[in-house]
Motif scaffolding. Structure first.
Motif, short mmCIF file in Angstrom:
data_model
loop_
_atom_site.label_atom_id
_atom_site.label_comp_id
_atom_site.label_asym_id
_atom_site.label_seq_id
_atom_site.Cartn_x
_atom_site.Cartn_y
_atom_site.Cartn_z
N GLY A 45 1.13 -0.90 0.29
CA GLY A 45 0.02 0.18 0.02
C GLY A 45 0.86 0.81 0.14
N CYS A 46 0.46 2.10 0.13
CA CYS A 46 0.76 3.78 0.57
C CYS A 46 1.96 4.23 2.20
CB CYS A 46 -0.26 4.62 0.48
SG CYS A 46 0.64 6.27 0.26
N MET A 47 3.22 4.24 1.73
CA MET A 47 4.08 5.04 2.34
C MET A 47 4.69 5.97 2.37
SD MET A 47 5.96 0.94 1.49
CE MET A 47 7.53 1.07 3.20
N ILE A 48 4.69 6.85 3.46
CA ILE A 48 4.83 8.70 3.27
C ILE A 48 5.78 8.42 4.25
CG2 ILE A 48 3.83 9.81 4.06
CD1 ILE A 48 1.60 9.63 2.82
N TRP A 49 7.15 8.97 4.13
CA TRP A 49 8.39 9.34 4.91
C TRP A 49 8.31 11.05 5.21
CZ3 TRP A 49 8.00 6.01 1.35
CH2 TRP A 49 8.92 5.21 1.79
N GLY A 50 8.01 11.22 6.07
CA GLY A 50 8.08 12.80 6.91
C GLY A 50 9.52 13.16 7.31
N LYS A 51 10.86 12.46 7.76
CA LYS A 51 11.15 12.52 8.43
C LYS A 51 13.00 12.43 7.21
CE LYS A 51 9.72 11.31 13.52
NZ LYS A 51 9.87 10.38 14.13
N ASP A 52 13.76 12.50 7.99
CA ASP A 52 14.95 11.88 7.12
C ASP A 52 15.05 10.86 6.77
OD1 ASP A 52 15.96 14.59 8.06
OD2 ASP A 52 17.70 13.82 9.53
N LEU A 53 15.41 10.86 4.96
CA LEU A 53 15.41 9.76 4.60
C LEU A 53 16.88 8.85 4.73
CD1 LEU A 53 14.30 10.30 1.06
CD2 LEU A 53 12.52 9.42 2.72
N ILE A 54 16.67 7.97 5.95
CA ILE A 54 17.99 7.16 5.77
C ILE A 54 18.19 5.51 5.85
CG2 ILE A 54 18.01 8.43 8.30
CD1 ILE A 54 17.48 6.66 9.38
N ASP A 55 19.35 4.92 5.35
CA ASP A 55 19.71 3.49 5.44
C ASP A 55 18.98 3.40 3.77
OD1 ASP A 55 20.94 1.10 6.00
OD2 ASP A 55 19.15 0.86 6.00
N LEU A 56 19.34 4.28 2.85
CA LEU A 56 19.48 4.28 1.82
C LEU A 56 20.48 3.67 0.75
CD1 LEU A 56 18.46 7.98 0.91
CD2 LEU A 56 16.67 5.92 0.81
N GLN A 57 20.38 2.85 -0.08
CA GLN A 57 20.82 2.04 -1.12
C GLN A 57 20.79 1.26 -2.57
OE1 GLN A 57 22.54 -2.06 1.15
NE2 GLN A 57 24.17 -2.26 -0.53
N GLU A 58 21.47 1.42 -2.75
CA GLU A 58 21.07 1.53 -4.03
C GLU A 58 20.88 -0.34 -4.77
OE1 GLU A 58 22.26 2.27 -9.02
OE2 GLU A 58 23.82 2.85 -6.96
N LEU A 59 20.32 -1.08 -4.56
CA LEU A 59 20.19 -2.16 -5.33
C LEU A 59 19.48 -2.52 -6.51
CD1 LEU A 59 18.60 -3.44 -0.92
CD2 LEU A 59 20.80 -3.72 -3.10
N PRO A 60 19.75 -2.60 -7.41
CA PRO A 60 19.09 -2.77 -9.25
C PRO A 60 18.17 -3.37 -9.04
CG PRO A 60 22.05 -2.54 -9.12
CD PRO A 60 21.21 -2.69 -7.83
N TRP A 61 17.82 -5.29 -8.51
CA TRP A 61 17.10 -5.59 -8.54
C TRP A 61 15.98 -5.16 -7.31
CZ3 TRP A 61 15.71 -7.12 -3.54
CH2 TRP A 61 17.09 -7.25 -2.15
N TRP A 62 16.12 -3.85 -6.95
CA TRP A 62 14.60 -3.62 -5.58
C TRP A 62 13.40 -3.35 -7.37
CZ3 TRP A 62 14.51 -4.36 -0.90
CH2 TRP A 62 13.43 -3.51 0.14
N ARG A 63 12.49 -3.28 -6.64
CA ARG A 63 11.68 -3.42 -7.48
C ARG A 63 10.56 -1.96 -7.21
NH1 ARG A 63 9.18 -9.45 -10.41
NH2 ARG A 63 11.38 -9.35 -11.17
N ALA A 64 10.45 -1.84 -6.61
CA ALA A 64 9.61 -0.66 -5.66
C ALA A 64 10.32 0.26 -6.22
CB ALA A 64 9.68 -0.94 -3.77
N THR A 65 9.38 1.79 -6.50
CA THR A 65 9.94 3.30 -6.83
C THR A 65 9.95 3.96 -5.88
OG1 THR A 65 9.25 2.31 -9.16
CG2 THR A 65 9.45 4.65 -8.34
N ILE A 66 10.61 4.63 -5.07
CA ILE A 66 10.54 5.77 -3.81
C ILE A 66 10.00 6.90 -4.80
CG2 ILE A 66 12.50 5.81 -3.53
CD1 ILE A 66 11.68 6.91 -0.59
#
Length: 376
Positions: free
Chosen positions: A346-367
């Motif tokens: 479903g719907c995920m929302i971020w209102g704080k700092d975006l942390i633990d970001l890592q590029e994973l080419p196989w990750w299909r979700a789009t932010i």
């Protein structure tokens, strides 16, 4: 090819998986009942003969502990320890079910016979039968049988030491509200709490430095094999690049700020210390406009799609299954920094700092991130 007959484990970093010193007499049972006890020198064995519970001393140390290990392997390895923080000195220890229904470890060498370790449950054992069973999965289970119903009161799988056995889980115990966390030994002679942990935070599993080792037993060559070790790269460590910094193992440097952001401390960033992360170069458009502005003027910020990134931690879920409603709820809220609509979640929302970001080419979700885009 060597056959693998035992799976241990994912282990939080310790110098070595510790051999244990045991000279035991098997009680030929997998159960401790309320009128029974296990003393130092005795063990109980799971029904299929896979796991054994008893007293041990790691690497010839003086302390005595109650633990669980795979039975019958030439090199014994401990999968779970009861009294991690309180070793016993002596040989007159007793593991038994107390009158209040708790499983306890008692030191009979002391005058007042103190309880060294306990399951620490508030129980009323009237008209019930309580027993402890060691399962073939390596789980020590405290059960209450009452009115033809068996209820699990406590289990070692919810209180792991430094190892994960197959079927064990980490994360939130929804029944008790406790976090299930795996913690390393302090060193190879001391199973007390060490410096490294595995836990879950937000949408991901995390660990603090150290390494996680998956080991299988090679029956042909009589030894443990290291099948997998993580982290495979620095980006696998939690939040390596700090807020709004994204990590890519094959890049140099491995951390980059999103477009529109810059390092919070350039001097630290240039030293390879990225933990302080990145900050915005300018305010968002919605922060510059008056609250009395019309809707069209207040929606000038753009949310750009970013694919191939592991979703950040600490999201909030919006109760909607409509993608456009998910998008609009973020566009209309100046404190919203990013959103993602993930099928099945479903719907995920971020209102704080975006942390633990890592590029994973196989990750299909789009932010969709507000006015930002990775610089690679």
């Amino acid at each position: 090819m060597a056959s693998t007959i035992r799976k241990l484990i994912i282990v939080v970093l310790i110098p070595d998986l510790c051999p244990i010193i045991i000279h035991q007499i098997c009680l030929a049972t997998d159960t401790i009942s309320m009128n029974e006890q296990v003393v130092d020198g005795q063990t109980i064995v799971s029904a299929g003969g896979i796991f054994e519970l008893g007293f041990f001393s790691p690497n010839r140390s003086k302390g005595r502990y109650v633990g669980i290990w795979y039975k019958g392997l030439p090199t014994e390895k401990v999968a779970w320890v009861a009294n991690r923080e309180r070793p016993l000195i002596g040989s007159n220890e007793v593991l038994m079910i107390e009158s209040d229904g708790n499983l306890v470890l008692v030191d009979h060498d002391k005058n007042n016979m103190p309880v060294v370790w306990s399951t620490q449950l508030s129980l009323t054992s009237n008209n019930t039968i309580i027993k402890v069973v060691l399962t073939d999965e390596g789980n020590l289970v405290l059960r209450e049988n009452k009115l033809n119903e068996s209820v699990v009161l406590w289990e070692s799988f919810n209180h792991p030491s430094d190892a994960l056995l197959p079927r064990m889980k980490i994360g939130l115990n929804t029944r008790t509200g406790e976090q299930i966390i795996v913690t390393s030994w302090k060193d190879d002679t001391n199973p007390s709490l060490g410096s490294f942990t595995i836990a879950t935070v937000g949408s991901s599993g995390t660990y603090s430095s150290g390494a996680i080792i998956q080991m299988d037993w090679d029956a042909e060559n009589n030894k443990w094999l290291k099948m997998q070790v993580v982290p495979k790269g620095q980006c696998d460590l939690y939040n390596t690049c700090g807020p709004f910094g994204s990590c890519k193992n094959n890049d140099s440097p491995i951390c980059k700020c999103f477009k529109g952001y810059e390092p919070k401390s350039m001097s630290e960033w240039n030293k390879g210390n990225w933990i302080s992360g990145c900050v915005r170069r300018a305010k968002f458009q919605c922060e510059e406009t008056s609250p009395n502005s019309d809707d069209d003027e207040r929606k000038r910020d753009v949310f750009l799609p970013v694919s191939g990134l592991k979703l950040p931690d600490f999201s909030h879920y919006l109760l909607t299954w409509d993608k456009m409603e998910c998008q609009d709820s973020c566009l209309e809220n100046c404190s919203c920094l990013a959103y993602a609509y993930v099928d099945g979640i479903g719907c995920m929302i971020w209102g704080k700092d975006l942390i633990d970001l890592q590029e994973l080419p196989w990750w299909r979700a789009t932010i969709h991130s507000a006015g930002t885009f990775p610089t690679w």
